[in-house]
Design a protein around this motif. Structure first.
Motif, PDB file in Angstrom:
ATOM      1  N   ASP A 191      -5.543  -9.197   1.979  1.00  0.00           N
ATOM      2  CA  ASP A 191      -4.914  -9.108   3.295  1.00  0.00           C
ATOM      3  C   ASP A 191      -5.391  -7.884   4.075  1.00  0.00           C
ATOM      4  OD1 ASP A 191      -3.665  -7.344   1.584  1.00  0.00           O
ATOM      5  OD2 ASP A 191      -1.625  -7.981   2.048  1.00  0.00           O
ATOM      6  N   ALA A 192      -5.468  -6.731   3.409  1.00  0.00           N
ATOM      7  CA  ALA A 192      -5.916  -5.520   4.091  1.00  0.00           C
ATOM      8  C   ALA A 192      -7.408  -5.588   4.422  1.00  0.00           C
ATOM      9  CB  ALA A 192      -5.619  -4.298   3.217  1.00  0.00           C
ATOM     10  N   PRO A 244      -3.945  -1.075   6.351  1.00  0.00           N
ATOM     11  CA  PRO A 244      -2.495  -1.283   6.205  1.00  0.00           C
ATOM     12  C   PRO A 244      -1.903  -2.188   7.269  1.00  0.00           C
ATOM     13  CG  PRO A 244      -2.981   0.966   6.901  1.00  0.00           C
ATOM     14  CD  PRO A 244      -4.286   0.346   6.521  1.00  0.00           C
ATOM     15  N   LEU A 245      -2.549  -2.299   8.431  1.00  0.00           N
ATOM     16  CA  LEU A 245      -2.069  -3.252   9.434  1.00  0.00           C
ATOM     17  C   LEU A 245      -2.240  -4.682   8.920  1.00  0.00           C
ATOM     18  CD1 LEU A 245      -3.434  -1.665  12.747  1.00  0.00           C
ATOM     19  CD2 LEU A 245      -1.156  -1.451  11.723  1.00  0.00           C
ATOM     20  N   GLY A 246      -3.360  -4.930   8.225  1.00  0.00           N
ATOM     21  CA  GLY A 246      -3.551  -6.239   7.614  1.00  0.00           C
ATOM     22  C   GLY A 246      -2.507  -6.533   6.559  1.00  0.00           C
ATOM     23  N   SER A 296       2.757  -9.271   5.246  1.00  0.00           N
ATOM     24  CA  SER A 296       4.156  -9.071   4.878  1.00  0.00           C
ATOM     25  C   SER A 296       5.086  -9.735   5.882  1.00  0.00           C
ATOM     26  CB  SER A 296       4.470  -7.568   4.788  1.00  0.00           C
ATOM     27  OG  SER A 296       3.764  -6.967   3.726  1.00  0.00           O
ATOM     28  N   LEU A 297       4.726  -9.653   7.161  1.00  0.00           N
ATOM     29  CA  LEU A 297       5.531 -10.293   8.205  1.00  0.00           C
ATOM     30  C   LEU A 297       5.582 -11.805   7.992  1.00  0.00           C
ATOM     31  CD1 LEU A 297       7.031 -10.186  10.951  1.00  0.00           C
ATOM     32  CD2 LEU A 297       4.793 -10.389  12.051  1.00  0.00           C
ATOM     33  N   VAL A 345       0.797  -1.217   0.000  1.00  0.00           N
ATOM     34  CA  VAL A 345       0.000   0.000   0.000  1.00  0.00           C
ATOM     35  C   VAL A 345       0.824   1.259   0.000  1.00  0.00           C
ATOM     36  CG1 VAL A 345      -1.935  -1.095   1.111  1.00  0.00           C
ATOM     37  CG2 VAL A 345      -0.216  -0.019   2.512  1.00  0.00           C
ATOM     38  N   SER A 346       2.020   1.238   0.523  1.00  0.00           N
ATOM     39  CA  SER A 346       2.754   2.479   0.621  1.00  0.00           C
ATOM     40  C   SER A 346       4.143   2.386   0.025  1.00  0.00           C
ATOM     41  CB  SER A 346       2.850   2.923   2.087  1.00  0.00           C
ATOM     42  OG  SER A 346       3.343   1.889   2.882  1.00  0.00           O
TER      43      SER A 346
END
Length: 302
Positions: free
Chosen positions: A283-284, A250-252, A257-258, A32-33
């Protein structure tokens, strides 16, 4: 959970394995970023997105069992993607599929309380599946993988069904998806234009604080703008819903990503070709749906 996907090694061998895993994900872009992706990626992404958008519009507009079965199909695919990525853990896939299915069906027929029971059922289901195996190596990791699939995939999909069944549920889901995906777009372009400060460099190096801020602002405003065409959603409520979704989404993305960095993969699936799988696309949204449901309840939707 690095021990899930490779055997413990000693000395320099462990360092070499870590380096290989890091190289496997170093080329992955920041979602996202991200601030470094080329614009040439946009056209194929749109081409992949169009059928997915049509599918989403159909099941959301239909509601009821069509919606429940529609999200359940996505859930089955997502469980398969995660199980394949974590295959060295030898997860009991059938147990995870059964628990996810039960959670979604319970959400449609019995409500939120029954969903919790179905989620908890993954543990005895996994035990039965693993106890029937002759080779029970990695049983603990297998149970953990099945539980992860149920909580990460099954719970949000069940909440999507609960959300769709609320008053104006179809509109609320559309608003949440608009906030999620337009927030992602705003973060992408904001990161490209202004990105300078890493957001989570050890998880997703290309994500920036500036991209995150642009994403939150863009997602919030997107839901507010959508609310202008919905007489049942006030401007203040739209801003609250949009802000919650734009922060959760974005936390999702970072959560996935982790996991991908630990597993040493760029994408968890290939359902959408070079653009990843169901989990890579949703995911988000998986985080945003749960947050959006509780915000909707707090705003008085029943």
């Amino acid at each position: 959970m690095s021990t899930v996907h490779r055997r413990p090694q000693q000395g320099g061998g462990a360092r070499r394995a870590a380096q290989r895993s890091d190289r496997g994900v170093r080329g992955a872009r920041g979602g996202v970023s991200g601030s470094g992706r080329g614009s040439s990626d946009l056209v194929p992404r749109v081409a992949v997105a169009l059928p997915a958008i049509a599918y989403a519009i159909f099941i959301i507009n239909s509601g009821g069992w069509v919606f429940a079965l529609g999200v359940l199909v996505l859930g089955w695919i997502a469980v398969g993607e995660l199980a394949f990525a974590m295959r060295r853990a030898r997860p009991p896939v059938a147990a995870a599929v059964a628990a996810v299915t039960a959670a979604v069906v319970a959400a449609r027929t019995a409500g939120a309380e029954a969903v919790a029971v179905c989620v908890a059922a993954v543990l005895p289901l996994a035990f039965v599946a693993l106890a029937a195996r002759r080779d029970r190596r990695h049983a603990a990791w297998g149970v953990a993988a099945a539980a992860l699939a149920t909580v990460w995939i099954g719970v949000p999909l069940a909440y999507a069904v609960l959300l769709r069944d609320l008053d104006h549920g179809a509109g609320l889901i559309v608003d949440i998806l608009i906030g999620t995906f337009l927030g992602d777009t705003a973060a992408y372009f904001g990161g490209r234009a202004f990105g300078a400060t890493p957001l989570a460099p050890r998880i997703s190096p290309n994500k920036t604080v500036e991209g995150f801020v642009c994403g939150v602002a863009g997602g919030t405003l997107a839901v507010w703008f959508a609310g202008l065409y919905q007489d049942w959603l006030s401007g203040t409520d739209a801003l609250l819903l949009g802000a919650a979704v734009a922060i959760a989404a974005p936390l999702g993305d970072l959560f996935e990503s982790l996991l991908k960095r630990d597993l040493g993969v760029k994408d968890l699936g290939r359902t959408f070709g070079a653009h990843g799988g169901v989990l890579d696309r949703l995911d988000a949204a998986l985080f945003a749906i749960v947050v959006g449901y509780y915000v909707a309840l707090a705003l008085g939707f029943r």
